[in-house]
Design an enzyme around this catalytic site. Structure first.
Site, PDB file in Angstrom:
ATOM      1  N   GLY A  48       0.790  -1.218   0.000  1.00 57.04           N
ATOM      2  CA  GLY A  48       0.000   0.000   0.000  1.00 57.04           C
ATOM      3  C   GLY A  48       0.827   1.274   0.000  1.00 57.04           C
ATOM      4  N   HIS A  49       2.160   1.165   0.025  1.00 59.75           N
ATOM      5  CA  HIS A  49       3.008   2.369   0.136  1.00 59.75           C
ATOM      6  C   HIS A  49       4.205   2.259  -0.782  1.00 59.75           C
ATOM      7  CE1 HIS A  49       5.439   5.566   2.054  1.00 59.75           C
ATOM      8  NE2 HIS A  49       4.280   6.001   2.495  1.00 59.75           N
ATOM      9  N   PHE A  50       4.153   2.583  -1.908  1.00 59.49           N
ATOM     10  CA  PHE A  50       3.005   2.849  -2.775  1.00 59.49           C
ATOM     11  C   PHE A  50       3.015   1.749  -3.816  1.00 59.49           C
ATOM     12  CE2 PHE A  50       4.525   7.006  -1.254  1.00 59.49           C
ATOM     13  CZ  PHE A  50       3.385   7.479  -0.635  1.00 59.49           C
TER      14      PHE A  50
END
Length: 144
Positions: A48-50
């Protein structure tokens, strides 16, 4: 002081996916420690990052530096079996991205201690290029 991941696990309570120090390469109990984190594309936070450009979150770089400092504090005989909590972060500065394939080298020098509280001057770098600097405040929990 040199510690592998199994020896670090005997000192720190952190476990996957939050164990962020792969090896302690040098140090002196109660004074300072130096450690590394081999950053892999398989790290769970990269989902999720990124997703489009993997960058290690700054807060996890701070946490990794804090874990190195915690090893220095908890390697003292009187602190064995205790845990170290964050007391604060001052003057955090991020200078470069940390990405998969990087070896994050961290050092924390304990500059002051008063009772169960300690202050550490910390640096994280990749290939001798500074990625992050910060002053971290540690609190050694007394009743575990």
């Amino acid at each position: 002081m040199q510690l592998n991941s199994n020896q670090i696990a005997e000192i720190l309570p952190h476990r996957y996916p939050f164990a962020l120090v792969d090896r302690v390469t040098d140090g002196e109990s109660g004074q300072w420690a130096r450690g590394i984190k081999c950053v892999s594309a398989g790290e769970p936070f990269f989902c999720g990052h990124f997703p489009q450009e993997h960058v290690m979150p700054g807060v996890l770089i701070l946490e990794a530096m804090a874990q190195v400092g915690a090893v220095a504090l908890l390697s003292l005989p009187e602190n064995r079996g205790r845990i170290v909590l964050f007391g604060g972060v001052k003057n955090a500065r991020f200078k470069r991205k940390v990405i998969p394939g990087d070896v994050l080298e961290m050092e924390c020098r304990l500059t002051a201690r008063r009772g169960s509280v300690g202050i550490g001057s910390c640096t994280a770098s990749v290939s001798r290029e500074i990625a992050c600097t910060a002053e971290l405040i540690f609190a050694v929990e007394q009743d575990v």
